[in-house]
Scaffold this active site. Structure first.
Site, mmCIF file in Angstrom:
data_model
loop_
_atom_site.group_PDB
_atom_site.id
_atom_site.type_symbol
_atom_site.label_atom_id
_atom_site.label_comp_id
_atom_site.label_asym_id
_atom_site.label_seq_id
_atom_site.Cartn_x
_atom_site.Cartn_y
_atom_site.Cartn_z
ATOM 1 N N GLY A 261 0.610 -1.321 0.006
ATOM 2 C CA GLY A 261 -0.013 0.080 0.021
ATOM 3 C C GLY A 261 0.877 1.122 -0.136
ATOM 4 O O GLY A 261 0.174 2.441 -0.182
ATOM 5 N N GLY A 297 3.764 -3.471 -3.804
ATOM 6 C CA GLY A 297 3.403 -3.596 -5.284
ATOM 7 C C GLY A 297 3.855 -2.362 -5.877
ATOM 8 O O GLY A 297 4.976 -2.201 -6.280
ATOM 9 N N ARG A 334 -5.398 3.444 -15.728
ATOM 10 C CA ARG A 334 -5.499 4.427 -14.589
ATOM 11 C C ARG A 334 -6.433 5.835 -14.684
ATOM 12 O O ARG A 334 -7.036 6.310 -13.952
ATOM 13 C CB ARG A 334 -4.255 4.338 -13.691
ATOM 14 C CG ARG A 334 -3.816 3.013 -13.520
ATOM 15 C CD ARG A 334 -2.430 3.274 -12.668
ATOM 16 N NE ARG A 334 -2.740 3.916 -11.177
ATOM 17 C CZ ARG A 334 -2.487 5.314 -10.954
ATOM 18 N NH1 ARG A 334 -1.796 5.738 -11.822
ATOM 19 N NH2 ARG A 334 -3.007 5.410 -9.748
ATOM 20 N N TYR A 338 -9.483 5.785 -12.434
ATOM 21 C CA TYR A 338 -9.642 6.512 -11.359
ATOM 22 C C TYR A 338 -9.257 8.133 -11.531
ATOM 23 O O TYR A 338 -8.835 8.734 -10.514
ATOM 24 C CB TYR A 338 -8.461 5.984 -10.408
ATOM 25 C CG TYR A 338 -8.086 4.788 -10.267
ATOM 26 C CD1 TYR A 338 -8.989 3.898 -9.636
ATOM 27 C CD2 TYR A 338 -6.796 3.959 -10.787
ATOM 28 C CE1 TYR A 338 -8.716 2.659 -9.302
ATOM 29 C CE2 TYR A 338 -6.655 2.751 -10.395
ATOM 30 C CZ TYR A 338 -7.719 1.918 -10.006
ATOM 31 O OH TYR A 338 -7.380 0.436 -9.580
ATOM 32 N N CYS A 364 -12.822 4.279 -29.263
ATOM 33 C CA CYS A 364 -14.238 4.785 -29.486
ATOM 34 C C CYS A 364 -15.000 5.017 -27.979
ATOM 35 O O CYS A 364 -15.991 4.174 -27.807
ATOM 36 C CB CYS A 364 -14.994 3.988 -30.372
ATOM 37 S SG CYS A 364 -14.167 4.016 -31.913
ATOM 38 N N GLU A 365 -14.329 5.995 -27.284
ATOM 39 C CA GLU A 365 -14.928 6.184 -25.723
ATOM 40 C C GLU A 365 -14.381 7.584 -25.443
ATOM 41 O O GLU A 365 -13.510 7.789 -25.666
ATOM 42 C CB GLU A 365 -14.544 5.119 -24.697
ATOM 43 C CG GLU A 365 -14.989 3.985 -24.774
ATOM 44 C CD GLU A 365 -16.075 3.250 -24.209
ATOM 45 O OE1 GLU A 365 -16.819 4.183 -23.295
ATOM 46 O OE2 GLU A 365 -16.370 2.195 -24.285
ATOM 47 N N TYR A 392 0.294 -1.203 -12.209
ATOM 48 C CA TYR A 392 -0.945 -1.289 -12.600
ATOM 49 C C TYR A 392 -1.317 -0.619 -14.031
ATOM 50 O O TYR A 392 -2.189 0.082 -14.190
ATOM 51 C CB TYR A 392 -1.997 -0.648 -11.399
ATOM 52 C CG TYR A 392 -1.874 -1.038 -10.011
ATOM 53 C CD1 TYR A 392 -2.185 -2.378 -9.928
ATOM 54 C CD2 TYR A 392 -0.998 -0.640 -9.166
ATOM 55 C CE1 TYR A 392 -2.215 -3.171 -8.627
ATOM 56 C CE2 TYR A 392 -0.863 -0.970 -8.013
ATOM 57 C CZ TYR A 392 -1.309 -2.470 -7.667
ATOM 58 O OH TYR A 392 -1.125 -3.274 -6.636
HETATM 59 C C1 LIG Z 1 -3.001 -4.983 -4.305
HETATM 60 C C2 LIG Z 1 -2.477 -5.665 -2.692
HETATM 61 C C3 LIG Z 1 -1.147 -5.462 -2.514
HETATM 62 C C4 LIG Z 1 -0.170 -4.324 -3.072
HETATM 63 O O1 LIG Z 1 -0.880 -3.072 -2.997
HETATM 64 P P1 LIG Z 1 0.240 -1.833 -3.442
HETATM 65 O O2 LIG Z 1 -0.422 -0.699 -3.190
HETATM 66 O O3 LIG Z 1 0.438 -1.873 -4.949
HETATM 67 O O4 LIG Z 1 1.497 -1.726 -2.763
HETATM 68 C C5 LIG Z 1 -0.386 -6.064 -1.306
HETATM 69 N N1 LIG Z 1 -1.472 -6.888 -0.675
HETATM 70 C C6 LIG Z 1 -2.655 -7.088 -1.147
HETATM 71 C C7 LIG Z 1 -3.490 -8.303 -0.380
HETATM 72 C C8 LIG Z 1 -3.170 -6.523 -2.290
HETATM 73 O O5 LIG Z 1 -4.476 -6.980 -2.727
#
Ligand SMILES: *Cc1c(COP(=O)(O)O)cnc(C)c1O
Length: 436
Positions: A261, A297, A334, A338, A364-365, A392
């Site tokens: 996260g 991630g 993205r 978002y 076409c959007e 992503y």
């Molecule tokens: C998506 C996800 C992550 C990675 O999140 P990031 O924001 O990309 O770091 C880690 N753990 C779980 C369970 C996820 O669903």
């Protein structure tokens, strides 16, 4: 494939400070953009556009910042595969000793194909099928992060059929507000993810009583693109309380998984450094014997990649000018999904006056935009780079409008590795059939 670079200038003008967020290995040299030792224009000439381009040095630097911040602590960094699942990317992290956080059997297959160790894989997700459970048990993954009572029962049954015991952690929902985009917030009540904190104790007792499960840990993940470390620090303190409550109940855990996260800078955000993000989490578990796991991630790959695209047309309009490029929402979802901001830079800006453009694709959007109202000095045929596109980006791409997906390239010094060939149209409908 590893093709040597066709041309490396002997001397460069010093790298200029860039007025946009950091892909640390992206530099302006001689009026054009380079990633590590390769000019983006040369990469476009060799591999075509649109192409995702990643910097191996930037991937390694991002991983090193996690490793250094965790030095001296028993810890495992499990890269969240869904952020970018290309085998080339996975192999870089596997070689660095990373574990992997997966959310499907497909991702497990990718990790193993890229040389990742099953024993360092954690399996998250609310909807694991029996087939995925069997596949993961047979591979010998490290842990299932279980998200419901029903999943506990199913996993126990599947493990029993295979005469094995499944290692489990419960993903608990600490009910803290991560203060991020609602679509990427996962740790609040009323969310489909995790089990309610109030139910955790009874579910742990149930798990401990099931014959084919081995309770090994606890997991939580509250959301993505976190810019404030406080909500995760609060979640960590709540999880620590649970770990102690369980120990008092005779359920000793071997690891604590604090999820992913951590946010990155796309525009002018000021995310905490990895060390600043981790400091309160490490403090919350000071003196605890458990191994700590993390599932980053975005923070490992987001600013290690860009999307290279070419301007097909410049189209002046009554109220707006459009730059119509050969990448679209199917390549980078993205912005449409978002309203996310990606910095857009000309690979070789012209000396002419800049104009303001809507950067749009050919789909076409009306939602097919990549960026609004950007100031660029460009002409038809010029290259643009959409920055911070390593996370992503490709993994959320689609074939909408029967558009073959982009190529992917990893730059390593002055070498370029084509790690995914551009799709062909024939591949897109190879599994289809017209009625006789
Ligand atoms: C998506 C996800 C992550 C990675 O999140 P990031 O924001 O990309 O770091 C880690 N753990 C779980 C369970 C996820 O669903």
């Amino acid at each position: 494939m590893n093709t040597p670079a066709p041309h490396i200038p002997a001397a460069h003008t010093p790298a200029a400070a860039l007025p946009f967020p950091p892909i640390p290995t992206l530099q302006a040299r001689d009026g054009a953009l380079w990633l590590e030792g390769l000019a983006l224009a040369d990469l476009a000439a060799r591999f075509g556009t649109p192409t995702y381009v990643y910097s191996k040095a930037a991937l390694e630097a991002a991983f090193a910042s996690w490793r250094e911040a965790l030095a001296g602590r028993r810890a495992l960094v499990c890269y969240a595969v869904k952020a970018n699942s290309n085998l080339g990317i996975l192999s870089v992290f596997a070689r660095l000793g990373a574990g992997f956080d997966i959310v499907s059997g497909g991702e497990l297959a990718r990790v193993l194909a890229a040389g990742g160790e099953a024993g360092k894989v954690v399996f998250s997700g609310v909807g694991k099928t029996r087939a995925e459970m069997r596949q993961a048990l047979q591979a010998g993954i490290r842990c299932f992060n279980v998200e419901s009572a029903a999943e506990l029962e199913r996993l126990d049954a599947v493990a029993g059929e295979l005469s094995t015991r499944a290692p489990v952690a419960l993903r608990v929902n600490p009910d803290v507000d991560p203060k991020t985009h609602p679509y990427i917030s996962t740790g609040l009540k009323g969310n489909k993810f995790g089990v309610a904190f109030a139910d955790a104790l009874s579910l742990y007792r149930r798990a401990a009583a099931l014959p084919n499960l081995r309770v090994t840990g606890v997991a939580c993940h509250i959301g993505s693109q976190l810019l404030d470390p406080a909500p995760m620090a609060e979640a960590a303190r709540k999880v620590r309380g649970l770990v102690e409550r369980l120990a008092a109940d005779g359920i000793a855990l071997g690891h604590v998984d604090l999820g992913g996260g951590l946010g990155i800078r796309y525009r002018d955000e000021a995310p905490p450094t990895v060390a600043d993000y981790l400091a309160p989490l490490l403090e919350a578990f000071e003196g605890c014997p458990q191994e700590l796991c993390f599932e980053p991630g975005r923070s490992l790959v987001g600013n290690a990649g860009l999307l290279l695209t070419r301007i097909e047309y410049l189209k002046p309009g009554e109220t707006k000018n459009f730059a119509i490029v050969d990448a679209a929402m199917n390549d980078l979802a993205r912005p449409a999904l978002y309203d996310a901001w990606h910095e857009v830079v000309a690979v070789a800006p012209r000396a002419t006056a800049a104009q303001r453009y809507e950067i749009v694709g050919p789909i076409c959007e009306s939602g097919d935009f990549l960026a609004h109202d950007r100031s660029l000095a460009v002409a038809e045929g010029d290259l643009l780079a959409l920055l911070s596109a390593g996370a992503y980006g490709m993994t959320m791409s689609s074939n909408y409008n029967t558009r073959p997906r982009a190529a992917e390239v990893i730059v390593d010094g002055s070498s370029a590795h084509l790690v995914r060939a551009r799709e062909t149209v024939a591949e897109l409908y190879a599994g289809e059939k017209a009625l006789d």
